[in-house]
Write a protein that holds these residues in place. Structure first.
Motif, PDB file in Angstrom:
ATOM      1  N   ILE A  97       0.508  15.965  12.469  1.00 50.51           N
ATOM      2  CA  ILE A  97      -0.182  14.686  12.375  1.00 50.51           C
ATOM      3  C   ILE A  97       0.415  13.878  11.232  1.00 50.51           C
ATOM      4  O   ILE A  97       0.603  14.401  10.131  1.00 50.51           O
ATOM      5  CB  ILE A  97      -1.693  14.912  12.131  1.00 50.51           C
ATOM      6  N   ARG A  98       0.721  12.636  11.500  1.00 53.82           N
ATOM      7  CA  ARG A  98       1.241  11.730  10.475  1.00 53.82           C
ATOM      8  C   ARG A  98       0.228  10.616  10.278  1.00 53.82           C
ATOM      9  O   ARG A  98      -0.298  10.061  11.245  1.00 53.82           O
ATOM     10  CB  ARG A  98       2.589  11.131  10.873  1.00 53.82           C
ATOM     11  N   THR A  99      -0.025  10.285   9.045  1.00 53.12           N
ATOM     12  CA  THR A  99      -0.980   9.223   8.719  1.00 53.12           C
ATOM     13  C   THR A  99      -0.221   8.013   8.213  1.00 53.12           C
ATOM     14  O   THR A  99       0.647   8.136   7.345  1.00 53.12           O
ATOM     15  CB  THR A  99      -1.970   9.700   7.639  1.00 53.12           C
ATOM     16  N   PHE A 100      -0.558   6.860   8.760  1.00 53.40           N
ATOM     17  CA  PHE A 100       0.021   5.590   8.331  1.00 53.40           C
ATOM     18  C   PHE A 100      -1.064   4.802   7.617  1.00 53.40           C
ATOM     19  O   PHE A 100      -2.206   4.764   8.066  1.00 53.40           O
ATOM     20  CB  PHE A 100       0.541   4.797   9.533  1.00 53.40           C
ATOM     21  N   THR A 101      -0.691   4.186   6.524  1.00 51.59           N
ATOM     22  CA  THR A 101      -1.638   3.378   5.763  1.00 51.59           C
ATOM     23  C   THR A 101      -1.230   1.920   5.852  1.00 51.59           C
ATOM     24  O   THR A 101      -0.103   1.569   5.509  1.00 51.59           O
ATOM     25  CB  THR A 101      -1.670   3.816   4.282  1.00 51.59           C
ATOM     26  N   ILE A 102      -2.138   1.106   6.341  1.00 51.45           N
ATOM     27  CA  ILE A 102      -1.943  -0.343   6.386  1.00 51.45           C
ATOM     28  C   ILE A 102      -2.666  -0.911   5.175  1.00 51.45           C
ATOM     29  O   ILE A 102      -3.850  -0.640   4.982  1.00 51.45           O
ATOM     30  CB  ILE A 102      -2.539  -0.968   7.665  1.00 51.45           C
ATOM     31  N   LYS A 103      -1.957  -1.699   4.385  1.00 46.69           N
ATOM     32  CA  LYS A 103      -2.551  -2.318   3.211  1.00 46.69           C
ATOM     33  C   LYS A 103      -2.519  -3.830   3.401  1.00 46.69           C
ATOM     34  O   LYS A 103      -1.474  -4.395   3.720  1.00 46.69           O
ATOM     35  CB  LYS A 103      -1.762  -1.925   1.960  1.00 46.69           C
ATOM     36  N   ALA A 104      -3.668  -4.466   3.229  1.00 39.98           N
ATOM     37  CA  ALA A 104      -3.787  -5.918   3.317  1.00 39.98           C
ATOM     38  C   ALA A 104      -4.283  -6.414   1.961  1.00 39.98           C
ATOM     39  O   ALA A 104      -5.243  -5.866   1.424  1.00 39.98           O
ATOM     40  CB  ALA A 104      -4.762  -6.308   4.416  1.00 39.98           C
ATOM     41  N   GLU A 105      -3.614  -7.422   1.403  1.00 40.85           N
ATOM     42  CA  GLU A 105      -4.021  -7.898   0.093  1.00 40.85           C
ATOM     43  C   GLU A 105      -3.703  -9.381  -0.102  1.00 40.85           C
ATOM     44  O   GLU A 105      -2.836  -9.935   0.557  1.00 40.85           O
ATOM     45  CB  GLU A 105      -3.361  -7.085  -1.017  1.00 40.85           C
ATOM     46  N   ASN A 106      -4.453  -9.981  -1.019  1.00 36.76           N
ATOM     47  CA  ASN A 106      -4.205 -11.344  -1.463  1.00 36.76           C
ATOM     48  C   ASN A 106      -5.131 -11.639  -2.635  1.00 36.76           C
ATOM     49  O   ASN A 106      -6.325 -11.346  -2.587  1.00 36.76           O
ATOM     50  CB  ASN A 106      -4.438 -12.367  -0.362  1.00 36.76           C
ATOM     51  N   SER A 107      -4.575 -12.213  -3.684  1.00 38.82           N
ATOM     52  CA  SER A 107      -5.329 -12.674  -4.865  1.00 38.82           C
ATOM     53  C   SER A 107      -6.249 -11.598  -5.445  1.00 38.82           C
ATOM     54  O   SER A 107      -7.391 -11.874  -5.815  1.00 38.82           O
ATOM     55  CB  SER A 107      -6.152 -13.913  -4.515  1.00 38.82           C
ATOM     56  N   GLY A 108      -5.768 -10.383  -5.507  1.00 39.66           N
ATOM     57  CA  GLY A 108      -6.562  -9.307  -6.090  1.00 39.66           C
ATOM     58  C   GLY A 108      -7.537  -8.659  -5.130  1.00 39.66           C
ATOM     59  O   GLY A 108      -8.208  -7.696  -5.482  1.00 39.66           O
ATOM     60  N   PHE A 109      -7.652  -9.141  -3.909  1.00 34.99           N
ATOM     61  CA  PHE A 109      -8.525  -8.535  -2.920  1.00 34.99           C
ATOM     62  C   PHE A 109      -7.672  -7.677  -2.011  1.00 34.99           C
ATOM     63  O   PHE A 109      -6.576  -8.080  -1.630  1.00 34.99           O
ATOM     64  CB  PHE A 109      -9.277  -9.597  -2.123  1.00 34.99           C
ATOM     65  N   GLU A 110      -8.182  -6.500  -1.662  1.00 32.82           N
ATOM     66  CA  GLU A 110      -7.367  -5.524  -0.934  1.00 32.82           C
ATOM     67  C   GLU A 110      -8.233  -4.710   0.034  1.00 32.82           C
ATOM     68  O   GLU A 110      -9.390  -4.433  -0.260  1.00 32.82           O
ATOM     69  CB  GLU A 110      -6.723  -4.609  -1.966  1.00 32.82           C
ATOM     70  N   SER A 111      -7.635  -4.352   1.151  1.00 39.55           N
ATOM     71  CA  SER A 111      -8.287  -3.465   2.106  1.00 39.55           C
ATOM     72  C   SER A 111      -7.214  -2.548   2.683  1.00 39.55           C
ATOM     73  O   SER A 111      -6.091  -2.992   2.938  1.00 39.55           O
ATOM     74  CB  SER A 111      -8.958  -4.272   3.221  1.00 39.55           C
ATOM     75  N   THR A 112      -7.525  -1.258   2.863  1.00 36.98           N
ATOM     76  CA  THR A 112      -6.572  -0.318   3.462  1.00 36.98           C
ATOM     77  C   THR A 112      -7.209   0.383   4.626  1.00 36.98           C
ATOM     78  O   THR A 112      -8.418   0.492   4.700  1.00 36.98           O
ATOM     79  CB  THR A 112      -6.077   0.722   2.440  1.00 36.98           C
TER      80      THR A 112
END
Length: 112
Positions: A97-112
């Protein structure tokens, strides 16, 4: 003194309202797929703006010890954040199993 206290209270209230308006979440669909060599899997990347968020989101994808490619269709999407995909294609036979992490960010706000 009452005027100063009122101004400070108003500033704190506006700051908390502003901070809550600047948020989003990111997720992928489906959460898992089986992929073989010479095939690829495509995932939908879903950015959900919260509290009226409306700005560019910067995306990146990472995975440890994965032999292949993981490509985002767009790395800097703007609202309405639609039709964003992640395409994964292994280059060698890879088990497990391989895990991929998507990171979304802007102006100090982040979600993964």
């Amino acid at each position: 003194m009452k005027m100063f206290a009122t101004l400070v209270l108003a500033a704190l209230l506006l700051t908390s309202i502003s901070a809550s308006a600047q948020s989003f979440t990111v997720s992928i669909t489906p959460p898992a797929q089986t992929i073989t060599v010479n095939e690829s899997a495509t995932y939908s990347v879903v950015i959900t703006p919260l509290n009226g968020y409306s700005a560019t989101v910067f995306l990146s994808v990472t995975s440890s010890s994965y032999k292949g490619t993981a490509t985002l269709s767009v790395t800097e999407p703007n609202p309405p954040y639609s039709n964003i995909t992640l395409k994964v294609r292994p280059s060698i036979e890879d088990t497990g199993i391989r895990t991929f992490t998507i990171k979304a960010e802007n102006s100090g706000f982040e979600s993964t």
